[in-house]
Design a protein around this motif. Sequence first.
Motif, PDB file in Angstrom:
ATOM      1  N   GLN A 190       0.851  -1.258  -0.026  1.00  0.00           N
ATOM      2  CA  GLN A 190       0.002  -0.059  -0.001  1.00  0.00           C
ATOM      3  C   GLN A 190       0.760   1.013   0.128  1.00  0.00           C
ATOM      4  OE1 GLN A 190      -3.981  -0.846   2.534  1.00  0.00           O
ATOM      5  NE2 GLN A 190      -2.047  -2.111   3.298  1.00  0.00           N
TER       6      GLN A 190
ATOM      7  N   ASN B 249       0.278  -4.541   7.294  1.00  0.00           N
ATOM      8  CA  ASN B 249      -0.605  -3.497   6.832  1.00  0.00           C
ATOM      9  C   ASN B 249       0.066  -2.252   7.289  1.00  0.00           C
ATOM     10  OD1 ASN B 249      -2.840  -2.541   6.046  1.00  0.00           O
ATOM     11  ND2 ASN B 249      -4.163  -3.023   7.678  1.00  0.00           N
TER      12      ASN B 249
ATOM     13  N   TYR C 216      -7.872  -2.049   3.101  1.00  0.00           N
ATOM     14  CA  TYR C 216      -6.962  -2.141   2.124  1.00  0.00           C
ATOM     15  C   TYR C 216      -7.019  -0.914   1.070  1.00  0.00           C
ATOM     16  CZ  TYR C 216      -4.377  -3.827  -1.917  1.00  0.00           C
ATOM     17  OH  TYR C 216      -3.593  -3.675  -3.246  1.00  0.00           O
ATOM     18  N   GLU C 217      -5.755  -0.264   1.085  1.00  0.00           N
ATOM     19  CA  GLU C 217      -5.812   0.836   0.158  1.00  0.00           C
ATOM     20  C   GLU C 217      -4.618   0.893  -1.039  1.00  0.00           C
ATOM     21  OE1 GLU C 217      -7.052   4.717   3.176  1.00  0.00           O
ATOM     22  OE2 GLU C 217      -5.078   3.676   3.191  1.00  0.00           O
ATOM     23  N   GLY C 218      -4.989  -0.008  -1.853  1.00  0.00           N
ATOM     24  CA  GLY C 218      -3.906  -0.340  -2.950  1.00  0.00           C
ATOM     25  C   GLY C 218      -4.462  -0.768  -4.316  1.00  0.00           C
TER      26      GLY C 218
ATOM     27  N   SER D 202      -8.539  -1.117  -6.495  1.00  0.00           N
ATOM     28  CA  SER D 202      -8.720   0.188  -7.343  1.00  0.00           C
ATOM     29  C   SER D 202      -9.850   0.342  -8.253  1.00  0.00           C
ATOM     30  CB  SER D 202      -7.479   0.451  -7.813  1.00  0.00           C
ATOM     31  OG  SER D 202      -6.927  -0.625  -8.941  1.00  0.00           O
TER      32      SER D 202
ATOM     33  N   LYS E 281      -1.340   8.338  -3.850  1.00  0.00           N
ATOM     34  CA  LYS E 281      -0.692   7.199  -4.520  1.00  0.00           C
ATOM     35  C   LYS E 281      -1.000   7.158  -5.922  1.00  0.00           C
ATOM     36  CE  LYS E 281      -0.979   2.083  -3.965  1.00  0.00           C
ATOM     37  NZ  LYS E 281       0.397   2.067  -4.078  1.00  0.00           N
TER      38      LYS E 281
ATOM     39  N   GLN F 258      -1.260   4.950  -9.085  1.00  0.00           N
ATOM     40  CA  GLN F 258      -1.678   3.791  -9.312  1.00  0.00           C
ATOM     41  C   GLN F 258      -1.375   3.314 -10.606  1.00  0.00           C
ATOM     42  OE1 GLN F 258      -4.924   2.462  -6.490  1.00  0.00           O
ATOM     43  NE2 GLN F 258      -5.774   3.730  -7.818  1.00  0.00           N
TER      44      GLN F 258
ATOM     45  N   VAL G 145      -4.933   7.956  -0.078  1.00  0.00           N
ATOM     46  CA  VAL G 145      -4.817   6.972   0.925  1.00  0.00           C
ATOM     47  C   VAL G 145      -4.385   7.525   2.309  1.00  0.00           C
ATOM     48  CG1 VAL G 145      -3.941   5.311  -0.991  1.00  0.00           C
ATOM     49  CG2 VAL G 145      -2.365   6.906   0.399  1.00  0.00           C
TER      50      VAL G 145
END
Length: 597
Positions: free
Chosen positions: A150, A230, A237-239, A243, A318, A320, A359
Motif C-alpha cells: 500500500q 498492513n 486495504y488501500e492499494g 482500485s 498514491k 496507481q 490514501v
Amino acid sequence: MRTAAAVHPLRESLGERSRMSRIRSAASAVAALDRRTFLTAAAATGATAGLGIAFGPGSGSAKASSPATARTVGRRVAQAPAAPSDAGTTLETFSAPITGTEGYRRLGDGPAWDRRIRTDITGAKAGREDRRTAIASFVQLTDMHLADVQHPLRYEFLRSGRTGAWRPHEALTVVGLASLIERVNGLRGGPATGAPLSFVMTTGDNTDNNSKIELDWFLTAMNGGRITPNTGDPRHYEGVQNSGLKEFWHPEQELRDSDKQLGFPRIEGFLDAALRTVNSPGLRLPWYSTIGNHDDLAGGVYSFGADYIADIATGKRKLQLIPGDEAAAIYKGQRKGADPKGVDMKALVEAHAKEMRTVTPDERRAPFTQKEYLAAHLDPLAAGPGPVGHGYTKDNLEEGTLYYSFRISENVIGISLDTTDPGGHYTGSIGTAQLKWLERTLKEHKDDYVIVYSHHYSDSMDNMNADPARPGEARHGGDEVVSLFKAHPHVLAWINGHSHQNEITPHDTFWEITTASHVDFPQLARVIEVVDNHDGTLSLFTTLIEAAAPRRTDFEDLSQTGLAALYRELAFNAPGASQTLAGDPDDRNTELLLRKP
C-alpha cells in the motif's frame, strides 16, 4: 545464461581429546549408518564446533584498521550430525503444475531435481564419497522483497507498459518468508553430508522499497514474532487490488480484470487475510545479513533526495497507473540506467498528481538511511538467535560501511560485500575503499578458505555512478572482483542473488553461485556444504529448498499455511513472469569440484 529481460529492475536473492570425544558421541548417534554415512557424520561433528564458535555478539568485523579480524566470541554446543537426507529439499520433490497446459494452473508435488556433478574446474576422483569430511554447512536466502503493497510510491503503475512490473502475489511476501523459515528450521542437517547447519546468510533485497516498516517486518520475521503486514488505515486495504483498474487482479470483486481473464480465481476475504497478523517462528540458526539495491534505493533504482522520497512515502497520495506508452518508456530508461537520481521519475509523479488516489498517511513508510539500517540490525532487541548486528558491528556504524568478515569455522571465513551503488541504478559495483579492504582481508586470511557473499552477481556489476557520500571515489565492477578472487585461490565461492535466477558459473579457481529469489517462481533458498575430499580436491554441494507450505492449494483455506501455499501458486501463474528462472539442471542441485589450494 541470464537474459537481460529475466527480471524487472524494480523488483527485483577443533584439541585431539575433545575431538575424539565428539567423534565417539557421533558414532553412538549414527551406529546404524553405513560406513560412508558414518565417516561423513564423524568428520562433520569435528567441524561443527568450529562452525559454531563465531556466533556470539561481535563476531563480525569490518574495521578498516584491522579488516580481517573475524573475531570469535562464544561457543555453541555441537550437534550430533544427522544422516544425509533429501527430505524437505528439491531432491525429494519440486512444485509442478498438475492441471492444464494453459491459463491458471494448479500446483502439486512434481518430479525431483537430481544432483549434477560439475567438473568444469577440476575432475572428480573415485572413492571420495568414503573420504570426505564437512568443513562448512549453511543456508542462503536471497531476494525476499518483503513489500508494503500500500506504499504510495511503488512502481506497480508501470504495469500498463510491462505486465511483469507488478506481481499478483506481492501482498503475501511476509507469510511466504515465515513458511521458508519454517522449512529451514525443519532441516536436520546438510542434505549431502548430514553436517549440522551452522548459520543462514541473506544476500540482499530483504525489503522491496527501502521502507522502515519493511525493514521492521524483515527483522521480526528472521528473529521470530508477530507481524501485521498492513499500513495506512488499519481497517481497510488501500492499494491497486481494490482500485477498480482492470490492469490488476481484484481477488474479491467480480471485475473482469486482466488476470481473471487469464484464469485467476476470485477469492472472497483474500485482502483481509493478506493483511492479517503473521506469526513467524524465527530462525533457530544464527543469521547474517547482506544489503541489496532494493534495501538501499527507492524501488531498487533511484537515488532520490531524502526529503523528496520521505514526503511521498509518508504522504496521502498514491500513483496507481499511467498510460502504457509512458510506462514502456520509463521501463526502457530504467534498463539503461538513464535516470539514476530519479529526475525524470519526479517529473512523472508530479505530472500525474491529479490522478493519484487518496490514501491514509503512515510515518512508518519513511525510507531508511544506511545508518538506520545498521542501527536496526545492531539493536540488541533484534539479535534473535544471534549474533548481535547479524554480521555488522559498531565499527560499521561509526565508519558508514556495510561490508564485514566473520569466522565460519576453524579454517573458513566469510566475507559480506556491499555491492549496491548509492548513486542509483539497479546494477552494482564497489568503491575503492571497499576493494582495498577486500584485498587486505584476503591477504590476511591466506591460510583460510574464503567464501564471499554479495547481492549482485559479477556480470551485473557495471555501475560506475558516483557515491554521493564519496563523490571522488572510483567505482569497480565485477571483472575486477573476479580477477582479485582468481589471484587468491583460497577463495572457494562467491555466493549472490539479484537476477532471481539459478546460475552457477566456474571461474578457473572458484565457483560463482547465484540463487533464485523467494518472490518470483521458483521460490527457493539454497543449502551449501563445503567438504574436503582428502584427495587434493574440495566439493561444494548445493541443494535447493522450497518453503514448508503444501504445494496443493485450497482457495477456501485462508489460514497462514493456506496463504503461504497460495503465495507459491500465484507466483507460478504471475503474468509476464520469466519462465527461465529455475536455470538449467546444472545450476540447481550440484556437486562442484575444486582443486584444493
